[in-house]
Motif scaffolding. Structure first.
Motif, mmCIF file in Angstrom:
data_model
loop_
_atom_site.group_PDB
_atom_site.id
_atom_site.type_symbol
_atom_site.label_atom_id
_atom_site.label_comp_id
_atom_site.label_asym_id
_atom_site.label_seq_id
_atom_site.Cartn_x
_atom_site.Cartn_y
_atom_site.Cartn_z
ATOM 1 N N PRO A 110 0.824 -1.212 0.000
ATOM 2 C CA PRO A 110 0.000 0.000 0.000
ATOM 3 C C PRO A 110 0.857 1.259 0.000
ATOM 4 C CG PRO A 110 0.058 -0.952 2.191
ATOM 5 C CD PRO A 110 0.783 -1.912 1.290
ATOM 6 N N HIS A 111 0.259 2.380 -0.434
ATOM 7 C CA HIS A 111 0.970 3.654 -0.414
ATOM 8 C C HIS A 111 1.212 4.148 1.005
ATOM 9 C CE1 HIS A 111 -0.484 4.509 -4.759
ATOM 10 N NE2 HIS A 111 0.746 4.075 -4.769
ATOM 11 N N PHE A 112 0.305 3.811 1.896
ATOM 12 C CA PHE A 112 0.463 4.234 3.285
ATOM 13 C C PHE A 112 -0.192 3.189 4.171
ATOM 14 C CE2 PHE A 112 -3.898 5.320 2.861
ATOM 15 C CZ PHE A 112 -4.428 5.357 4.140
ATOM 16 N N ASP A 113 0.211 3.158 5.419
ATOM 17 C CA ASP A 113 -0.445 2.301 6.397
ATOM 18 C C ASP A 113 -0.085 2.799 7.789
ATOM 19 O OD1 ASP A 113 1.977 0.766 7.502
ATOM 20 O OD2 ASP A 113 2.124 0.303 5.363
ATOM 21 N N LEU A 114 -0.837 2.317 8.752
ATOM 22 C CA LEU A 114 -0.565 2.560 10.162
ATOM 23 C C LEU A 114 -0.069 1.245 10.756
ATOM 24 C CD1 LEU A 114 -3.722 4.665 11.101
ATOM 25 C CD2 LEU A 114 -1.438 5.506 10.596
ATOM 26 N N HIS A 115 1.194 1.245 11.160
ATOM 27 C CA HIS A 115 1.817 0.025 11.675
ATOM 28 C C HIS A 115 1.535 -0.049 13.171
ATOM 29 C CE1 HIS A 115 5.627 -2.686 11.889
ATOM 30 N NE2 HIS A 115 4.536 -3.294 12.295
#
Length: 894
Positions: free
Chosen positions: A213-218
């Motif tokens: 994905p282009h962004f995520d919350l880890h």
């Protein structure tokens, strides 16, 4: 092969033993190999032909049989059996191991039950432990095919391997890719504790559907409750796999489907006259299936605040609408040093209401509302919305209408409101009642026999209007008594009589008689005040009437002419002329309420009407007209060769091009007047050139008579001086739009069809269009590399001075430009500008720059010129779940 059965361990074993016994009895020449399990191939060709006529069914005792004869009663199901039916299939084979109570499905295996659907390369089921295992197939290159997929309660999980207890609903999923709605979660290990709850370790939460994905919350820990919400502990944002030096302490992500109540997050904003702001904080409440309410609050550091309450309601096949009530307390900083106070305080309110009724709810009736009203200063204090802050006119309308007898009788009731924030005037018309009838033919026979007589085409109708109006200024201290003192009512009655005569060759004749009567509640009495040396006025209240009649006969026809060409690109020119001539007589029935009034110190006098009170239905002209009105309209078209046609079809060989859509000239001559016989000549031109790329409209009025020093017409034709006349008013407007070719091959119909909500009602479509107009940078079309719209308008008119001392000229000229262009497939820039040509200044300018980042979007808006200057930078996900998780920077300057 697809099988359906109830998986019960005890009688599954008995059914297999019975199956072996029957098979051995029916086929004594065949035997089974000595093996601890039985192998069943899904190939239909391997099934013995003797089985084809056998039926598999359950009798009253739920025992299984392979015969069409009544089966043996083997007893009832065991208590440890499953309580639901399971569908299963496999492309390669199914394996049943009776002693171990184990069941195997190989290659494209699927299991379906009321709780979940599981598909994988291999599925194993152990009846002793009630555990289902599923995993893919790894080839020599370590690539996994046939990854397990679980569909459960609207969610989807793709994983490497896992196991699952079908009774306790517990299980472990490894390397899971989980999707529910717009949410995508990638987890190293996911633990199911029941059918709805999952604990996740080392999760990556995102709304981007790409991998990676282009962004995520880890997030290191997360709990997800299907259909409700997801809760995470500390999380680190990552963009393109790069972690940001920011830690989000916790996260709550709604997963509820459909309408549900909840908090609305706020956005930070900076305003140099209002201070730091926390805007959009609110709550969304679902009341029932038809109503919901959105409440938002804006708070500013200087002490100002805004409260918005927005109920929305909708009932299918009945009605739809929304109400918006906004109360605004502004405390703005005075930036000039010579003011007495540091802050300026204002309390304003705004009410907006939109309502529409479905035509199927009450046939013959309709009710609609479009209300836009509020304090004069409300719009001007909207610092971040230049379109709204420059809107000086507010209008409202509430309408109820009903018709009877298939539309023969029509009644409508209205409440109208108009408000101008420049001169602070407010006009309210309530009620306005209109009743009309369709044309009635009183001499027409009930049963038409033969050719109708000419008098049977005589028609009569009625149209009556009653209106009541209040006018006041919001800056004045208005009491109930002063408001009622401004109230004035009036009524209009019109009874037209028409006759349709048979056509005389190409000519159509239409006689007409009309009677009109006006009822008025007050008159404006003007008189010359010699002491103050000016015209003064007084109001006389009462009940006054004025009436008028007119008689006429009109003739119209159509004349066609075509010029054909054998050579060249132009093949034909078509000209259509539509002349109209009418004889009219209108007697002077209004002379009793006209008088001669001195209007200046020179003793000059002028005829004025006592029934000219502003806002009332008014009176009629005292001029007697008995003469001719005539006009002519022209349409000019041509046919040119269609160079793009390769079919050879004669109908497609040429194409029609419009040159003039309408060129009309109208005037009249009064035969009974002793002076000023000629009526002013009006010109009108409209055209759409270059395949409707350029729209042109022009109007002009030409007066043939001279004027004196005060601008009053005198009986002296300008023709005697070799002049056509003098222009008293005129307008010219042009508009055009250009755009490049679209980057894909979709048609506009296909784009409309792909809209997520094509059944949106008209009122919500209008609201959405207004929102798109006010936030153009958030809705740019990256499919079109560039587009430009331009319009120019110029007007001129002569307006009488308030003291009747003459006329003065009023000019206006403006240029509007707006457009956008693609810097790259993902970057778009554009803006709009309004330029006042008369005063040589820019009235308003807005610029924007946007970036499409697949699952994110960025918008930069700048208003460098105007009453309020502002800029904003917004970066937010496209997903509706995370749309309020935005990075916002906005400032405005007065």
């Amino acid at each position: 092969m697809v099988n359906r059965c109830k998986v019960r361990t005890k009688y599954l074993l008995w059914a297999c033993i019975g199956f072996l016994f029957l098979f051995a009895f029916l086929s004594p020449a065949k035997s089974f190999p000595h093996s601890p399990y039985y192998f069943i191939n899904n190939n239909a060709d391997s099934i013995p032909a003797s089985w084809a006529s056998k039926l598999i069914y359950k009798n009253a005792s739920n025992a299984l049989t392979l015969s069409n004869k009544p089966p043996l009663d083997l007893s009832i199901y065991s208590k440890d059996s499953l309580a639901f039916i399971v569908d299963y299939k496999a492309k390669d084979s199914t394996v049943l191991m009776v002693p171990q109570n184990q069941f195997y499905l190989h290659n494209e295996a699927e299991i379906k039950n009321p709780d979940a659907d599981i598909s994988a390369n291999t599925i194993e089921f152990n009846k002793n432990t009630n555990i289902v295992k599923f995993y893919g197939n790894k080839d020599t290159s370590n690539a996994i095919s046939g990854r397990p997929t679980i569909l459960q309660n609207g969610s989807k999980s793709i994983l490497d391997s896992g196991y699952y207890n079908i009774k306790s609903q517990k299980g472990i999923l490894k390397n899971t890719y989980y999707n529910e709605g717009e949410i995508y979660v990638q987890a190293a290990i996911a633990k199911k504790i029941d059918s709805n709850s999952i604990f996740v370790k080392d999760a990556r939460f995102t709304t981007c559907n790409l991998d990676p994905p282009h962004f995520d919350l880890h997030a290191f820990k997360m709990k997800m409750i299907s259909g409700k919400l997801a809760v995470s502990g500390p999380a680190i944002p990552e963009f393109e796999g790069v972690p940001m030096p920011i830690v989000i302490p916790f996260g709550i992500y709604p997963l509820t489907r459909g309408r549900h109540s909840g908090l609305l997050p706020a956005v930070f904003q900076q305003d140099n006259i209002k201070g730091l702001g926390l805007t959009g904080l609110g709550y969304y409440k679902v009341i029932n299936d038809y109503w919901d309410v959105t409440t938002r609050v804006d708070l500013y550091s200087y002490g100002g605040y805004t409260i918005n309450v927005n109920p929305d309601y909708y009932k299918r096949y009945a009605y739809r609408g929304n109400l918006n009530v906004s109360y605004q307390f502004t405390k703005t900083l005075n930036s000039y040093g010579n003011v007495a106070q540091e802050y300026t305080k204002n309390k304003t309110i705004h009410i907006g209401w939109s309502h529409s009724m479905d035509s199927k709810a009450h046939p013959g009736e309709s009710f609609s509302a479009s209300v836009n009203a509020g304090s004069t200063l409300y719009n001007s204090l909207q610092t971040l919305n230049p379109y709204q802050s420059f809107n000086n006119q507010l209008n409202s309308s509430i309408t109820f209408s009903k018709n009877w007898d298939n539309g023969k009788y029509n009644l409508s009731m209205q409440a109208n409101h108009s408000q101008n924030s420049v001169n602070h005037s407010i006009n309210i018309q309530f009620p306005t009642i209109n009743f009309s009838t369709a044309t009635i033919n009183p001499f027409q026979k009930k049963e038409l026999v033969g050719k109708p007589k000419w008098y049977e085409n005589i028609g009569i109708s009625y149209n009556g209007t009653f209106q009541n109006q209040l006018s006041f200024y919001d800056t004045a201290k208005n009491s109930i008594k002063s408001l009622l003192d401004t109230m004035q009512w009036g009524a209009q009655h019109q009874i037209p009589i028409t006759l349709t005569l048979p056509a005389v060759g190409p000519l159509l004749f239409s006689p007409s008689v009309s009677y009109s009567e006006n009822w008025i509640s007050r008159k404006l009495i003007s008189h010359w005040d010699s002491t103050l040396a000016k015209v003064d006025t007084t109001i006389e209240k009462g009940f006054f009437t004025a009436r008028q009649m007119s008689f006429g006969i009109a003739m119209n026809t159509r004349i066609f002419g075509t010029m054909n060409f054998k050579h060249g690109n132009i093949r034909a020119i078509h000209h259509e002329i539509r002349p109209t001539i009418s004889l009219n007589y209108t007697p002077n029935m209004a002379s009793s309420y006209f008088k001669t009034l001195q209007v200046d110190t020179t003793g000059r006098k002028q005829r004025v009407s006592e029934y000219s009170y502003p806002g009332s239905v008014g009176g009629f002209s005292e001029t007697t007209f008995g003469g001719i009105n005539f006009g002519i309209d022209n349409i000019l078209q041509m046919k040119v060769l269609n160079k793009k046609d390769t079919t050879g079809d004669p109908d497609k060989e040429t194409k029609k091009v419009s040159l003039i859509d309408g060129l009309s000239i109208n005037s009249g001559y009064n035969l009974v007047a002793d002076s000023l016989n000629w009526s002013p000549v009006s010109f009108s031109l409209r055209s759409s050139l270059f395949n409707n790329k350029l729209n042109f409209n022009a109007n002009m009025t030409l007066d043939q008579y001279e004027t004196d020093a005060y601008g009053t017409r005198i009986n002296k034709l300008l023709w005697s001086q070799g002049k056509l006349g003098r222009i008293t008013n005129g307008t010219i407007s042009m508009s055009t739009s250009f755009s490049s070719k679209k980057t894909d091959q979709k048609t506009d119909q296909q784009r409309v069809a792909s809209d997520p909500d094509p059944n949106m009602p008209p009122d919500q479509q209008l609201q959405q269009l207004n929102y798109v107009r006010d936030h153009a940078s958030d809705f740019v079309d990256f499919n079109i590399p560039w587009n430009i719209q331009a319009s120019y308008a110029m007007g001129f008119s002569k307006v009488i001075n308030p003291d009747y001392s003459g006329f003065h000229n009023v000019y206006n000229s403006s240029l509007n430009l707006n457009g956008d262009f693609s810097l790259s497939p993902k970057w778009k820039a554009g803006g709009s500008i309004y330029f006042d040509v008369i005063h040589h200044q820019v009235g308003m300018m807005t610029l924007f720059l946007t970036r499409d980042m697949h699952c994110w979007q960025m918008a930069i808006n700048v208003s460098p010129i105007g009453r309020f200057k502002s800029f904003s930078i917004v970066l937010n996900p496209k997903s509706g779940i995370l749309r309020d998780l935005r990075i916002n920077r906005s400032r405005s300057f007065y």
